[in-house]
Design a protein around this motif. Structure first.
Motif, PDB file in Angstrom:
ATOM      1  N   VAL A   1       0.748  -1.354   0.008  1.00 45.33           N
ATOM      2  CA  VAL A   1      -0.143   0.105  -0.052  1.00 45.33           C
ATOM      3  C   VAL A   1       0.983   1.245   0.063  1.00 45.33           C
ATOM      4  O   VAL A   1       0.492   2.366  -0.619  1.00 45.33           O
ATOM      5  N   ALA A   2       1.885   1.229   0.745  1.00 41.21           N
ATOM      6  CA  ALA A   2       2.716   2.306   0.789  1.00 41.21           C
ATOM      7  C   ALA A   2       3.464   2.706  -0.440  1.00 41.21           C
ATOM      8  O   ALA A   2       3.656   3.802  -0.988  1.00 41.21           O
ATOM      9  N   VAL A   3       3.814   1.583  -1.421  1.00 37.51           N
ATOM     10  CA  VAL A   3       4.379   1.797  -2.653  1.00 37.51           C
ATOM     11  C   VAL A   3       3.374   2.502  -3.675  1.00 37.51           C
ATOM     12  O   VAL A   3       3.712   3.336  -4.288  1.00 37.51           O
ATOM     13  N   TYR A   4       1.800   2.058  -3.474  1.00 34.17           N
ATOM     14  CA  TYR A   4       0.906   2.725  -4.011  1.00 34.17           C
ATOM     15  C   TYR A   4       1.011   4.255  -3.808  1.00 34.17           C
ATOM     16  O   TYR A   4       0.799   4.918  -4.712  1.00 34.17           O
ATOM     17  N   GLN A   5       0.893   4.496  -2.443  1.00 34.62           N
ATOM     18  CA  GLN A   5       0.796   5.921  -2.164  1.00 34.62           C
ATOM     19  C   GLN A   5       1.774   6.642  -2.553  1.00 34.62           C
ATOM     20  O   GLN A   5       1.988   7.813  -2.926  1.00 34.62           O
ATOM     21  N   TRP A   6       3.273   6.110  -2.719  1.00 39.92           N
ATOM     22  CA  TRP A   6       4.437   6.766  -3.056  1.00 39.92           C
ATOM     23  C   TRP A   6       4.227   7.279  -4.497  1.00 39.92           C
ATOM     24  O   TRP A   6       4.737   8.310  -4.846  1.00 39.92           O
ATOM     25  N   ARG A   7       3.698   6.231  -5.206  1.00 39.73           N
ATOM     26  CA  ARG A   7       3.583   6.611  -6.763  1.00 39.73           C
ATOM     27  C   ARG A   7       2.703   7.813  -6.876  1.00 39.73           C
ATOM     28  O   ARG A   7       2.692   8.651  -7.665  1.00 39.73           O
ATOM     29  N   MET A   8       1.403   7.679  -6.180  1.00 38.06           N
ATOM     30  CA  MET A   8       0.525   8.688  -6.304  1.00 38.06           C
ATOM     31  C   MET A   8       0.831   9.972  -5.618  1.00 38.06           C
ATOM     32  O   MET A   8       0.250  11.395  -6.139  1.00 38.06           O
ATOM     33  N   SER A   9       1.598  10.142  -4.944  1.00 43.71           N
ATOM     34  CA  SER A   9       2.233  11.351  -4.288  1.00 43.71           C
ATOM     35  C   SER A   9       3.476  12.123  -5.098  1.00 43.71           C
ATOM     36  O   SER A   9       3.995  13.084  -4.727  1.00 43.71           O
ATOM     37  N   ALA A  10       3.869  11.444  -6.313  1.00 35.36           N
ATOM     38  CA  ALA A  10       5.023  12.014  -6.756  1.00 35.36           C
ATOM     39  C   ALA A  10       5.106  13.352  -7.208  1.00 35.36           C
ATOM     40  O   ALA A  10       5.976  14.058  -6.976  1.00 35.36           O
ATOM     41  N   GLU A  11       3.722  13.924  -7.579  1.00 36.59           N
ATOM     42  CA  GLU A  11       3.778  15.319  -8.138  1.00 36.59           C
ATOM     43  C   GLU A  11       3.131  16.262  -6.919  1.00 36.59           C
ATOM     44  O   GLU A  11       2.646  17.428  -7.282  1.00 36.59           O
TER      45      GLU A  11
END
Length: 719
Positions: free
Chosen positions: A281-291
């Motif tokens: 889940v953290a990996v998903y969140q990390w990708r979504m917060s890139a910008e």
């Protein structure tokens, strides 16, 4: 502001009081368990319970510290219950499979059934049998430090998470954090009861407490996983609750009804799997917060709080149990480590406003803890020392004022060590603004000042038109107008990304902006006054000196008198152009005029001219000051070649490169001057060197084999 601070206080106070009542209830339950008046530990080498402390009952005088208990029995019993291998203070879910778990409960029931009698007989390893009286309740002082540590850790988690929910009751993330804190609190509450047992608990009671403990643990873990799935962004269009709730129900039902026995460890393997699910889940969140800088900053802090602290708990307790059957550290150390998770969230709220909680969250806690401290001290003085209530209240207020408030101030300073102090920075920043007023470096210096003051993680300039300083993304970005050009500086996450911009930062920057604009206005007024004075001088030179030189030029009797007058008039016009605002000149046109002057000088000589210019760009411009200095350098070099050398040929080259404009002049016939003497450094060469230096360039002159070479290289951006 006052209403916003006051609103969550009743809910926080109610939650704190409710939790204290539950702790008091747990204390009462723990004290109602049968008691023999002993503190026991488990001797791993002998695999027997060992006496650590013998309390006051007279029947215990036959037992000594260090004795090992081998069995226990009651009157008229034919068989004694062996205590060999009977581990104390063990929780049933720590066993790897259902069979070991159930066997522990069964053996606890065997020992607990003996404690229902008024008297029991215990046998030591030396063969001595002692009659002990079973007391129906135990003194509160004998509960042990682990009982109080567990409940302290639970209270920390509950009250921190409750405070977040009290401030943001409609936020899903705040609700999930509160649910996890509640689960943690209930897990530690019931754990403290059965972990503080003297010897054994009845099977039914033991099972209720352990199930309640694991239910609280499951609520905590699933709530944290859901929190990561919802915050800062929901990771899927369908609500993650659709997947997590059925999984939670199955997890609890499987433990209760013992359907599936997992490999390695049937109770704690799911805990490890939930940790791995959290990583996904953290990996998903990390990708979504890139910008999204604010989301990325909040996510960094949250992931550090969850994964490092939970990972440490896994490393010191769960993993050793799963792999080796024994924990590396006592259970209270694992629970204490897990409670740091909520303290980490508290720091994240201060730094990054996690869960959209404003910075006045600390003010709420200050109010809450101050009131709670007075109540606690007042109650202690009345109940323990028996001081009169009115005197107790006065002493409590004084004690809190002298102890709590200084400690609160120290804590506040520790939480904000990197925040700039506007009062300390104001003098130096105003001085920098004053020094940055030359127009060509005003905005650059302004941006440099802001970067040095706040040390943002990222800085960029936009064409956004704005007149005032503003905060965006809950303080992640501060937008500051430029001073001269239309645009703004966007500063992201000050102190290298370790905090957010505050209202204090915005007010301080607004003050600097006002000062900068006033200084700019003063400089602009000064510039206009100087320009007006220049225009007056130019008019006077044109009308008076220029007029007289023109009259002298027209009345010159011969070329011998006409030429000096012509040069004087030309120099006057050049000076007037400089005073008139330093306008830009076309470089190609300037070089054409310079070439014409050189050719005119060489008309009456036998010197050949080789002129070469490599500009690569016909639109280049130079200032009037540059044009005059370069022309004087060229004229002085040609004069030297004509007057001080037996030259037959002069080569003149103008070249453009990344560094600027390079003028190279080479003439032959330089045989009259000894290169070793200082005569070659006369006034002419010195003037050329000074003019080059004035333009920010470098000057070289040399004589070799009768050839004199002069190089003057100047940057074209020099003003």
């Amino acid at each position: 502001m006052f209403d916003r601070i006051q609103a969550p206080i009743p809910l926080m106070l109610s939650g704190a009081v409710a939790s204290l009542i539950l702790v008091a209830f747990a204390t009462y339950i723990a004290c109602q368990t049968p008691w023999l008046g002993l503190d026991l530990s488990y001797d791993e080498s002998q695999q027997l319970p060992q006496i650590e402390v013998v309390h006051s009952p007279a029947s215990n005088l036959h037992l000594q510290v260090g004795d090992h208990l081998t069995s226990m029995s009651v009157e008229n019993s034919t068989d004694a219950v062996s205590l060999k291998g009977f581990r104390l203070h063990v929780e049933p879910p720590s066993h790897a499979n259902y069979a070991e778990h159930n066997a522990l409960l069964k053996r606890e029931e065997e020992v607990a059934s003996l404690l229902k009698h008024e008297k029991v007989w215990v046998t030591t390893e030396a063969g001595n049998t002692t009659e002990l009286t079973v007391l129906p309740e135990r003194p509160i002082a004998t509960l042990g430090y682990e009982f109080w540590l567990f409940n302290l850790f639970g209270l920390i988690a509950w009250n921190v998470s409750l405070a977040v929910w009290a401030i943001r009751p409609r936020e899903t993330a705040a609700r999930l954090l509160c649910a996890s804190g509640a689960g943690f609190f209930f897990a530690t509450l019931f754990n403290s009861i059965y972990l503080s047992r003297e010897i054994a608990l009845a099977q039914d009671l033991f099972l209720v407490f352990t199930r309640a403990n694991h239910l609280g643990l499951a609520i905590m873990l699933f709530s944290l996983l859901a929190l990561m799935a919802y915050y800062p962004r929901r990771i899927s269009r369908p609500s993650p609750a659709i997947y997590l709730i059925p999984l939670f129900i199955f997890y609890q039902a499987n433990e209760t009804f013992q359907w599936i026995e997992w490999p390695l460890h049937t109770y704690y393997l799911p805990v490890l799997l939930l940790y791995l699910a959290g990583i996904v889940v953290a990996v998903y969140q990390w990708r979504m917060s890139a910008e999204v800088p604010l989301d990325r900053a909040a996510l960094k802090w949250m992931l550090v709080s969850i994964f490092i602290i939970m990972g440490l708990g896994l490393a010191i307790y769960f993993l050793p149990l799963v792999l080796f059957g024994e924990a590396a550290f006592p259970q209270w150390a694992m629970v204490g480590t897990a409670s740091l998770l909520y303290i980490g969230f508290a720091f994240g709220i201060v730094r990054y406003r996690l869960f959209d909680v404003d910075r006045w969250w600390l003010a709420i806690w200050a109010w809450f803890l101050a009131g709670l401290a007075i109540v606690v001290v007042d109650f202690a003085l009345i109940s323990i020392i028996n001081i009169h209530p009115s005197a107790a209240l006065a002493i409590a207020v004084i004690a809190v004022g002298w102890i709590y408030f200084p400690l609160r101030q120290i804590a506040w300073e520790k939480l904000h060590p990197d925040a700039p102090d506007p009062d300390d920075l104001l003098t130096s920043q105003v001085e920098r603004i004053v020094q940055a007023m030359p127009p060509q470096r005003t905005d650059h210096s302004w941006m440099r000042l802001l970067i040095d003051a706040y040390k943002p993680a990222n800085t960029n300039i936009s064409s956004q038109k704005t007149e005032s300083v503003s905060l965006h993304d809950n303080g992640a970005v501060m937008v500051v107008p430029l001073l001269l050009t239309v645009g703004a500086v966007h500063l992201t996450l000050p102190n290298h990304g370790r905090r957010l911009f505050s209202l204090k930062d915005r007010k301080h920057t607004e003050g600097l902006l006002v000062i900068a604009k006033r200084i700019l206005a003063a400089h602009e007024g000064e510039r206009i006054a100087v320009q007006q004075e220049r225009e007056r001088i130019v008019r006077d030179l044109h009308d008076n000196v220029g007029g007289h030189l023109l009259t002298l030029l027209r009345r010159a009797p011969s070329k011998e008198f006409e030429q000096p007058a012509h040069k004087a008039l030309k120099a006057l016009r050049e000076s007037m152009r400089i005073l008139d605002g330093n306008p830009l000149q076309d470089l190609t046109v300037c070089l054409q005029d310079m070439k014409a002057e050189v050719e005119e000088k060489l008309i009456d000589t036998n010197i050949a001219l080789s002129w070469r210019q490599s500009l690569n760009d016909d639109s280049l411009e130079i200032t009037m000051r540059q044009a005059i200095n370069i022309n004087h350098i060229l004229s002085e070099a040609v004069n030297n070649a004509v007057e001080h050398a037996d030259s037959n040929h002069i080569q003149i080259r103008f070249e453009i490169d990344d560094k600027g404009l390079a003028l190279t002049i080479v003439n032959d016939g330089a045989t009259r001057i000894n290169p070793e003497t200082k005569l070659m450094r006369g006034r002419g060469l010195n003037n050329m060197s000074v003019r080059t230096t004035e333009l920010g360039g470098h000057f070289e002159f040399s004589i070799e084999n009768g050839f004199a070479t002069m190089l003057s290289a100047v940057p074209l951006n020099s003003r």
